[in-house]
Design a protein around this motif. Structure first.
Motif, PDB file in Angstrom:
ATOM      1  N   GLY A 166      67.148  42.221  47.735  1.00  0.00           N
ATOM      2  CA  GLY A 166      65.804  41.764  46.915  1.00  0.00           C
ATOM      3  C   GLY A 166      65.126  40.846  47.594  1.00  0.00           C
ATOM      4  O   GLY A 166      64.427  39.988  47.054  1.00  0.00           O
ATOM      5  N   GLY A 167      65.267  40.788  48.950  1.00  0.00           N
ATOM      6  CA  GLY A 167      64.778  39.318  49.748  1.00  0.00           C
ATOM      7  C   GLY A 167      65.379  38.158  49.739  1.00  0.00           C
ATOM      8  O   GLY A 167      64.912  37.235  50.213  1.00  0.00           O
ATOM      9  N   GLU A 168      66.627  38.182  48.950  1.00  0.00           N
ATOM     10  CA  GLU A 168      67.172  37.018  48.842  1.00  0.00           C
ATOM     11  C   GLU A 168      68.579  37.102  49.382  1.00  0.00           C
ATOM     12  O   GLU A 168      69.429  38.235  49.272  1.00  0.00           O
ATOM     13  N   LYS A 169      69.036  35.694  49.940  1.00  0.00           N
ATOM     14  CA  LYS A 169      70.209  35.748  50.537  1.00  0.00           C
ATOM     15  C   LYS A 169      71.439  35.398  49.600  1.00  0.00           C
ATOM     16  O   LYS A 169      71.184  34.544  48.477  1.00  0.00           O
ATOM     17  N   ILE A 170      72.716  36.073  49.404  1.00  0.00           N
ATOM     18  CA  ILE A 170      73.945  36.059  48.761  1.00  0.00           C
ATOM     19  C   ILE A 170      74.752  35.662  49.639  1.00  0.00           C
ATOM     20  O   ILE A 170      75.288  36.205  50.313  1.00  0.00           O
ATOM     21  N   GLY A 171      75.549  34.486  49.168  1.00  0.00           N
ATOM     22  CA  GLY A 171      76.832  34.190  49.974  1.00  0.00           C
ATOM     23  C   GLY A 171      78.045  34.470  49.192  1.00  0.00           C
ATOM     24  O   GLY A 171      78.036  34.441  47.935  1.00  0.00           O
ATOM     25  N   LEU A 172      78.831  35.106  50.069  1.00  0.00           N
ATOM     26  CA  LEU A 172      80.133  35.698  49.472  1.00  0.00           C
ATOM     27  C   LEU A 172      81.274  34.920  50.091  1.00  0.00           C
ATOM     28  O   LEU A 172      81.452  34.820  51.379  1.00  0.00           O
ATOM     29  N   GLY A 210      70.802  27.728  54.094  1.00  0.00           N
ATOM     30  CA  GLY A 210      69.537  28.109  53.169  1.00  0.00           C
ATOM     31  C   GLY A 210      70.234  28.983  52.044  1.00  0.00           C
ATOM     32  O   GLY A 210      69.186  29.691  51.362  1.00  0.00           O
ATOM     33  N   VAL A 211      71.476  29.172  51.729  1.00  0.00           N
ATOM     34  CA  VAL A 211      71.871  29.857  50.825  1.00  0.00           C
ATOM     35  C   VAL A 211      72.373  29.278  49.562  1.00  0.00           C
ATOM     36  O   VAL A 211      72.931  28.505  49.645  1.00  0.00           O
ATOM     37  N   ASN A 212      71.556  29.784  48.324  1.00  0.00           N
ATOM     38  CA  ASN A 212      71.784  29.136  47.198  1.00  0.00           C
ATOM     39  C   ASN A 212      72.146  29.804  45.789  1.00  0.00           C
ATOM     40  O   ASN A 212      72.400  29.328  44.837  1.00  0.00           O
ATOM     41  N   LYS A 213      72.515  31.101  46.320  1.00  0.00           N
ATOM     42  CA  LYS A 213      73.391  31.959  45.228  1.00  0.00           C
ATOM     43  C   LYS A 213      74.607  32.375  45.914  1.00  0.00           C
ATOM     44  O   LYS A 213      74.786  33.088  46.945  1.00  0.00           O
ATOM     45  N   ILE A 214      75.761  31.715  45.426  1.00  0.00           N
ATOM     46  CA  ILE A 214      77.095  31.775  46.007  1.00  0.00           C
ATOM     47  C   ILE A 214      77.965  32.495  45.061  1.00  0.00           C
ATOM     48  O   ILE A 214      78.184  32.103  43.764  1.00  0.00           O
ATOM     49  N   ILE A 215      78.540  33.732  45.560  1.00  0.00           N
ATOM     50  CA  ILE A 215      79.700  34.466  44.514  1.00  0.00           C
ATOM     51  C   ILE A 215      81.020  34.366  45.377  1.00  0.00           C
ATOM     52  O   ILE A 215      81.145  34.595  46.424  1.00  0.00           O
ATOM     53  N   VAL A 216      82.119  33.838  44.735  1.00  0.00           N
ATOM     54  CA  VAL A 216      83.352  33.869  45.226  1.00  0.00           C
ATOM     55  C   VAL A 216      84.084  35.051  44.767  1.00  0.00           C
ATOM     56  O   VAL A 216      84.121  35.423  43.560  1.00  0.00           O
ATOM     57  N   LEU A 217      84.897  35.763  45.654  1.00  0.00           N
ATOM     58  CA  LEU A 217      85.700  36.873  45.241  1.00  0.00           C
ATOM     59  C   LEU A 217      86.941  36.464  45.302  1.00  0.00           C
ATOM     60  O   LEU A 217      87.653  36.150  46.425  1.00  0.00           O
ATOM     61  N   SER A 218      87.614  36.299  44.321  1.00  0.00           N
ATOM     62  CA  SER A 218      88.984  35.348  44.205  1.00  0.00           C
ATOM     63  C   SER A 218      90.248  36.370  43.881  1.00  0.00           C
ATOM     64  O   SER A 218      90.177  36.758  42.441  1.00  0.00           O
ATOM     65  N   HIS A 219      90.985  36.492  44.559  1.00  0.00           N
ATOM     66  CA  HIS A 219      92.190  37.160  44.166  1.00  0.00           C
ATOM     67  C   HIS A 219      93.165  36.114  43.638  1.00  0.00           C
ATOM     68  O   HIS A 219      94.307  35.990  44.566  1.00  0.00           O
ATOM     69  N   GLY A 293      68.390  28.644  42.660  1.00  0.00           N
ATOM     70  CA  GLY A 293      69.853  29.293  42.740  1.00  0.00           C
ATOM     71  C   GLY A 293      70.754  28.886  41.569  1.00  0.00           C
ATOM     72  O   GLY A 293      71.948  29.096  41.616  1.00  0.00           O
ATOM     73  N   VAL A 294      70.334  28.220  40.348  1.00  0.00           N
ATOM     74  CA  VAL A 294      71.082  27.822  39.228  1.00  0.00           C
ATOM     75  C   VAL A 294      70.911  28.941  38.255  1.00  0.00           C
ATOM     76  O   VAL A 294      69.933  29.712  38.095  1.00  0.00           O
ATOM     77  N   ILE A 295      72.060  29.391  37.732  1.00  0.00           N
ATOM     78  CA  ILE A 295      72.001  30.514  36.756  1.00  0.00           C
ATOM     79  C   ILE A 295      71.272  30.178  35.194  1.00  0.00           C
ATOM     80  O   ILE A 295      71.558  28.807  34.795  1.00  0.00           O
ATOM     81  N   LYS A 296      70.442  30.770  35.147  1.00  0.00           N
ATOM     82  CA  LYS A 296      69.610  30.648  33.750  1.00  0.00           C
ATOM     83  C   LYS A 296      70.221  31.527  32.783  1.00  0.00           C
ATOM     84  O   LYS A 296      70.364  31.096  31.755  1.00  0.00           O
ATOM     85  N   GLU A 297      70.548  32.695  33.056  1.00  0.00           N
ATOM     86  CA  GLU A 297      71.236  33.613  32.145  1.00  0.00           C
ATOM     87  C   GLU A 297      72.315  34.401  32.971  1.00  0.00           C
ATOM     88  O   GLU A 297      72.226  34.748  33.919  1.00  0.00           O
TER      89      GLU A 297
END
Length: 531
Positions: A166-172, A210-219, A293-297
């Protein structure tokens, strides 16, 4: 560690989706973890489901059913990603026979965007992991290891990646258990490091891009994930695995809420999620972010993949085709069980369990003519339960999928006690090293410090149990993974004498033991006592 109580913690998925229109950016994160090669549907014991039961709607999961629910949930969201928390490898004959090839084929068909490396992805060494990585259409990630000296991984396995939705960068960012070197066969060229430091480093790199939405995939397990969330700044979501944790807002069987909200070191919230294991659930987390990039909900719930969800017939056909070479092996009936044999993960990693009794009894019976008195099996090596009625070779292989061989060796009594101390050293974490035993009794007290928990160790001498003699040499049987130092049993490798590590497959030993019984009735006794 403080839970961030956002209104999102009590919002329904519907509410989250309805409010998402007012948020700067909303994302649906679909996720799985600890699939363990459950390509076919499973029963309530997490083992392969009988075809007739599946036809009657009594089964769960399976790749063909997952495909249907994934497509349905993607269609309900403007922006979605599908990710995995590791341990696609190991668990059924689909892995034993095809290694990572079947997993790669089906993960590509389901459309995964990324996954992290689980410890079982190293079970057959870096070479097999590399083959899997070359076959998939998405990045496989691992940040907390130095792989620079491992040629199979150095140019391929990345610590993090960036995708767009959706036009936004997501870091993994990917995480693997720090003790994978003990848990698997990663080899001498991979050195695992601290997860908080690794995530902090990679998050800083992503922010610099410039990525402000970051998801960790953690095992790494639920407890480690909460620690990472509390100590690594700038991350928004942790999609977990390894501990097979069921998080839910509706079930009294859940370990915690879905998502579990944790305040990060900078005060911003991080959503921690996990969806049990074996494809029994599809995790769905709906997140909305503000401009920074801060969680609202954040809200969601794992979706149970039960018989109400139709299977994709094209994938059913392909799975059946791949299963043909496996059927002759797994359909062989080896014995009868008068009642279910419980191999539940939480039990076998914390106390005596029926499957632990069966497996250690079988191991000891096989080698008792060699002067062996003690059997020790790691609870984490027991991967499923068996239902009542016919026991097939396939069911036994699902319980014991690792192709471990029987190992015999000699050990001083003091070293046996030290091994047991290792076995109960992480019992509160549900670690797989918990020792199921035969020919031996012991008591442990988890309220005491690790290394001081074992007492009352007794060895069966003739028809009676007698206190273990620290200076006496005992014959021990285990599996080759543990004998090589796996699951922290380094004392087996360093102090084991006259070792032979090339016995029969443990699964064959158990199948033969069951075949020698006129029906098997599961039981437990007083060989393990918890204070």
């Amino acid at each position: 560690m403080t839970k961030h109580l956002l209104s999102a913690a009590v919002l329904s998925v519907t509410t989250a989706l309805s409010t998402a229109a007012y948020a700067d950016y909303s994302l649906t994160i679909l996720h799985t973890n600890d699939f363990h090669s459950r390509i076919e549907p499973i029963n309530k014991y997490d083992s392969t489901c009988k075809a007739e039961d599946n036809a009657e709607g009594k089964c769960f999961g399976g790749t063909a059913r997952l495909d249907t629910i994934i497509k349905e949930r993607r269609a309900a969201s403007n922006n979605s990603i599908l990710v995995d928390g590791g341990d696609q490898f190991q668990g059924t004959l689909f892995y034993t026979y095809y290694k990572g090839k079947a997993a790669a084929e089906f993960m590509n068909k389901l459309g995964y965007e990324a996954m992290t490396v689980g410890n079982h992805e190293f079970d057959d060494g870096p070479e097999v992991l590399r083959g899997f990585m070359d076959a998939v259409d998405f990045p496989v990630l691992m940040s907390n290891a130095d792989i620079s000296k491992e040629p199979n991984l150095a140019d391929k396995l990345m610590p993090s990646t960036v995708i767009e939705r959706g036009g936004e960068k997501i870091g993994l960012i990917g995480l693997t258990p720090q003790d994978t070197g003990e848990l698997s066969s990663s080899g001498p060229n991979v050195v695992f490091t601290d997860p908080v430091e690794a995530v902090t480093r990679e998050a800083e790199k992503l922010k610099a891009q410039g990525v402000n939405k970051i998801i960790v995939l953690s095992h790494s397990g639920y407890e480690v994930d909460k620690k990472v969330a509390a100590n690594a700044p700038g991350i928004d979501v942790i999609v977990g695995g390894h501990s097979n944790t069921y998080l839910s807002n509706t079930s009294d069987k859940a370990t915690g809420p879905y998502p579990t909200m944790i305040d990060g070191p900078d005060g911003s919230p991080t959503a921690v999620v996990q969806a049990y294991a074996y494809g029994k659930f599809l995790g769905e987390l709906n997140v909305s972010f503000d401009d920074n990039g801060v969680i609202k909900e954040a809200a969601g719930e794992p979706i149970i993949t039960d018989g109400k969800i139709a299977e994709n017939p094209e994938l059913v056909s392909r799975i059946k085709e791949l299963a043909e070479p496996l059927d002759e092996i797994r359909q062989q009936v080896v014995a009868q069980a008068s009642a279910p044999i419980s191999g539940e993960r939480d039990i076998c990693r914390s106390q005596i369990c029926e499957m632990g009794v069966l497996v250690t009894d079988a191991m000891l019976e096989r080698v008792k003519g060699q002067g062996v008195q003690i059997a020790i099996q790691n609870g984490g090596g027991l991967r499923a339960s068996i239902d009542a009625g016919e026991i097939t070779k396939g069911e036994v292989l699902t319980v014991l999928p690792f192709q471990n061989t029987l190992s015999t060796f000699e050990l001083k009594g003091a070293d046996v006690v030290a091994a047991l101390e290792n076995g109960v050293s992480q019992v509160e974490e549900g670690a797989g090293r918990f020792p199921q035993v035969a020919g031996l009794k012991y008591t442990f007290d988890k309220s005491k410090p690790a290394g001081e928990r074992i007492s009352g160790v007794m060895v069966l001498e003739g028809d009676a149990y007698v206190p273990i003699d620290p200076d006496k040499t005992y014959g021990v049987v285990s599996n080759n993974f543990m004998r090589g130092g796996g699951d922290g049993y380094k004392i087996f490798a360093s102090n084991g004498m006259n070792a032979y590590d090339f016995g029969p497959d443990v699964a064959d030993v158990v199948a033969d033991y069951l075949a020698g019984k006129n029906g098997y009735t599961a039981y437990t006794d007083d060989r393990i006592t918890a204070k």
